[in-house]
Design a protein around this motif. Structure first.
Motif, PDB file in Angstrom:
ATOM      1  N   LYS A 195       0.790  -1.134  -0.088  1.00  0.00           N
ATOM      2  CA  LYS A 195      -0.019  -0.001  -0.020  1.00  0.00           C
ATOM      3  C   LYS A 195       1.057   1.187   0.012  1.00  0.00           C
ATOM      4  O   LYS A 195       0.396   2.545  -0.015  1.00  0.00           O
ATOM      5  N   THR A 196       2.287   1.219  -0.022  1.00  0.00           N
ATOM      6  CA  THR A 196       3.170   2.329   0.206  1.00  0.00           C
ATOM      7  C   THR A 196       3.969   2.460  -0.895  1.00  0.00           C
ATOM      8  O   THR A 196       4.767   1.468  -1.226  1.00  0.00           O
ATOM      9  N   LEU A 218      -0.636   5.273   0.145  1.00  0.00           N
ATOM     10  CA  LEU A 218      -1.636   5.943  -0.508  1.00  0.00           C
ATOM     11  C   LEU A 218      -2.543   4.960  -1.131  1.00  0.00           C
ATOM     12  O   LEU A 218      -2.112   3.906  -1.611  1.00  0.00           O
ATOM     13  N   GLU A 219      -3.820   5.264  -1.040  1.00  0.00           N
ATOM     14  CA  GLU A 219      -4.983   4.497  -1.670  1.00  0.00           C
ATOM     15  C   GLU A 219      -5.918   5.444  -2.374  1.00  0.00           C
ATOM     16  O   GLU A 219      -6.554   6.430  -1.444  1.00  0.00           O
ATOM     17  N   GLY A 229      -0.512   6.996   6.685  1.00  0.00           N
ATOM     18  CA  GLY A 229      -0.472   5.774   7.222  1.00  0.00           C
ATOM     19  C   GLY A 229       0.809   5.521   8.036  1.00  0.00           C
ATOM     20  O   GLY A 229       1.735   5.903   7.709  1.00  0.00           O
ATOM     21  N   PRO A 230       0.942   4.173   8.493  1.00  0.00           N
ATOM     22  CA  PRO A 230       2.170   3.764   9.047  1.00  0.00           C
ATOM     23  C   PRO A 230       3.321   3.408   8.229  1.00  0.00           C
ATOM     24  O   PRO A 230       4.339   3.447   8.454  1.00  0.00           O
ATOM     25  N   GLY A 231       2.932   3.069   6.803  1.00  0.00           N
ATOM     26  CA  GLY A 231       3.692   2.905   5.815  1.00  0.00           C
ATOM     27  C   GLY A 231       4.619   3.830   5.380  1.00  0.00           C
ATOM     28  O   GLY A 231       5.722   4.008   4.752  1.00  0.00           O
ATOM     29  N   SER A 232       4.079   5.320   5.689  1.00  0.00           N
ATOM     30  CA  SER A 232       4.714   6.634   5.169  1.00  0.00           C
ATOM     31  C   SER A 232       5.971   6.872   5.937  1.00  0.00           C
ATOM     32  O   SER A 232       6.071   6.533   7.281  1.00  0.00           O
ATOM     33  N   GLY A 258       1.837  11.789   6.026  1.00  0.00           N
ATOM     34  CA  GLY A 258       1.322  11.466   4.825  1.00  0.00           C
ATOM     35  C   GLY A 258       2.453  11.452   3.650  1.00  0.00           C
ATOM     36  O   GLY A 258       3.608  10.898   3.762  1.00  0.00           O
ATOM     37  N   LYS A 259       2.498  12.224   2.545  1.00  0.00           N
ATOM     38  CA  LYS A 259       3.376  12.576   1.456  1.00  0.00           C
ATOM     39  C   LYS A 259       4.701  13.133   1.982  1.00  0.00           C
ATOM     40  O   LYS A 259       4.633  14.086   2.775  1.00  0.00           O
ATOM     41  N   ILE A 260       5.750  12.849   1.299  1.00  0.00           N
ATOM     42  CA  ILE A 260       6.955  13.457   1.602  1.00  0.00           C
ATOM     43  C   ILE A 260       7.843  13.827   0.500  1.00  0.00           C
ATOM     44  O   ILE A 260       7.654  13.172  -0.602  1.00  0.00           O
TER      45      ILE A 260
END
Length: 355
Positions: A195-196, A218-219, A229-232, A258-260
């Motif tokens: 998901k990441t 991101l979805e 989410g935790p993947g970011s 979120g986004k980086i």
């Protein structure tokens, strides 16, 4: 229309400034000199230009990639543009990268990585070995969107592709991919989860073995978008991408982000800017969120400090979130969003341009 043209010209101008091309005659500029400068539209017309690559040894040669209009090349500093990608079966260009030691080798990552309701999917990475005259497809067909291409400064056979993924469903082809044979094969060197994907990637200008990746959970759905989410998070490699370590604590925001976007500058060794999408302290689903926008490290990610919480630096975070640092002044940094902002004190304060 005027506003659209303003941002088009601004996007090109900023990235041309920070594509590694330094002024031919660097002189001290005074405020009255800068006040006389005006942005003007230089084209090419008719599209959103989301990626630019300049040739460091030739300040007049640039490539620009359009969100849905292929690749264009200028050899006269933007006075004239030639389409060089029209024969290929894909039109969305998310990233461009070239090797300073051999600028005839150009990599193009396809698919727009700036998320909105009308974005185009790509079909992987393409490569030209003759300055854009001819192109060959080099794989990564299922990545969907390539957010960044980074090429080794002295070896054009080594390149990295940051894949955001198509992002509509869980997907294996997200993360950082590396080629060491000019695109013949690709290795999936950084994968967080399905998901990441990767929203950004930078190479240390003082050491090509050191890389930093901005990973973004991101979805997308037709009716909504879930960003973060935790993947970011920010990941670092010190061995050319063989192994990666997630950077946590030491001043970075705790919890989900979120986004980086990331930026480094050869003007100061060790400095890393990280523009991070947060919830600005507003509760989400009843849970607290982080605050802040811009973090800065002086020791290659060993520690970070929050330096700015101005939301104008990101605007629509999922669509924008991109920054660039001046290669000659480490304290000068630019932010492209719904407006655009500049800082000349290392991000502590920023001035937004009137829209």
């Amino acid at each position: 229309m005027k506003k659209a043209l303003f941002f088009l010209s601004l996007s090109i101008a900023l990235v041309l400034c920070f594509s590694g091309v330094t002024p031919l005659d660097a002189q001290e500029l005074k405020a009255e000199h800068i006040a006389q400068l005006k942005y003007r539209h230089i084209g090419p017309v008719g599209n959103r230009l989301v990626s630019v690559a300049g040739v460091p040894s030739d300040p007049l040669t640039y490539y620009v990639g359009a969100a849905s209009g292929g690749i264009w090349k200028s050899t006269d500093g933007g006075l004239n543009w030639k389409p060089v990608f029209d024969k290929q079966p894909v039109h969305a260009i998310g990233a461009l990268g070239l090797c300073p030691a051999d600028p005839e080798v150009v990599y193009a990552g396809t698919g727009e990585a700036f998320i909105r309701s009308n974005i185009s999917i790509g079909n992987g990475v393409w490569k030209s070995s003759d300055g854009g005259e001819n192109w060959v497809h080099t794989g990564l067909d299922k990545t969907g969107r390539i957010s960044r291409i980074v090429v080794h400064p002295t070896d054009p056979s080594i390149a990295y592709a940051a894949s955001l993924g198509h992002a509509y469903t869980p997907q294996e082809e997200r993360g950082i991919f590396r080629t060491t044979d000019g695109g013949e094969t690709w290795e999936h060197v950084l994968k967080v989860d399905d998901k990441t994907g990767a929203s950004d990637l930078v190479m240390d200008p003082h050491n090509p073995r050191i890389l930093f990746a901005g990973m973004w959970q991101l979805e997308i759905r037709p009716w909504t978008r879930t960003s973060g989410g935790p993947g970011s998070g920010i990941y670092k490699s010190s061995d050319g991408g063989d192994t990666w370590t997630r950077l946590e604590g030491h001043g970075l925001p705790e919890g989900d982000i979120g986004k980086i976007a990331l930026a480094m500058t050869p003007a100061q060794s060790g400095r890393l800017y990280a523009l991070i999408e947060t919830g600005d302290g507003l509760p989400l689903n009843g849970e607290p969120t982080n605050s802040g926008e811009l973090w800065r490290s002086e020791d290659r990610g060993g520690s970070f400090k929050l330096v700015n919480s101005d939301r104008n630096l990101t605007g629509r975070g999922a669509y924008y979130t991109r920054c660039a640092a001046n290669p000659e002044n480490p304290n000068e940094i630019y932010f492209l969003s719904a407006s655009y902002a500049t800082s000349i004190d290392g991000g502590k304060t920023a001035t937004s341009a009137a829209s």
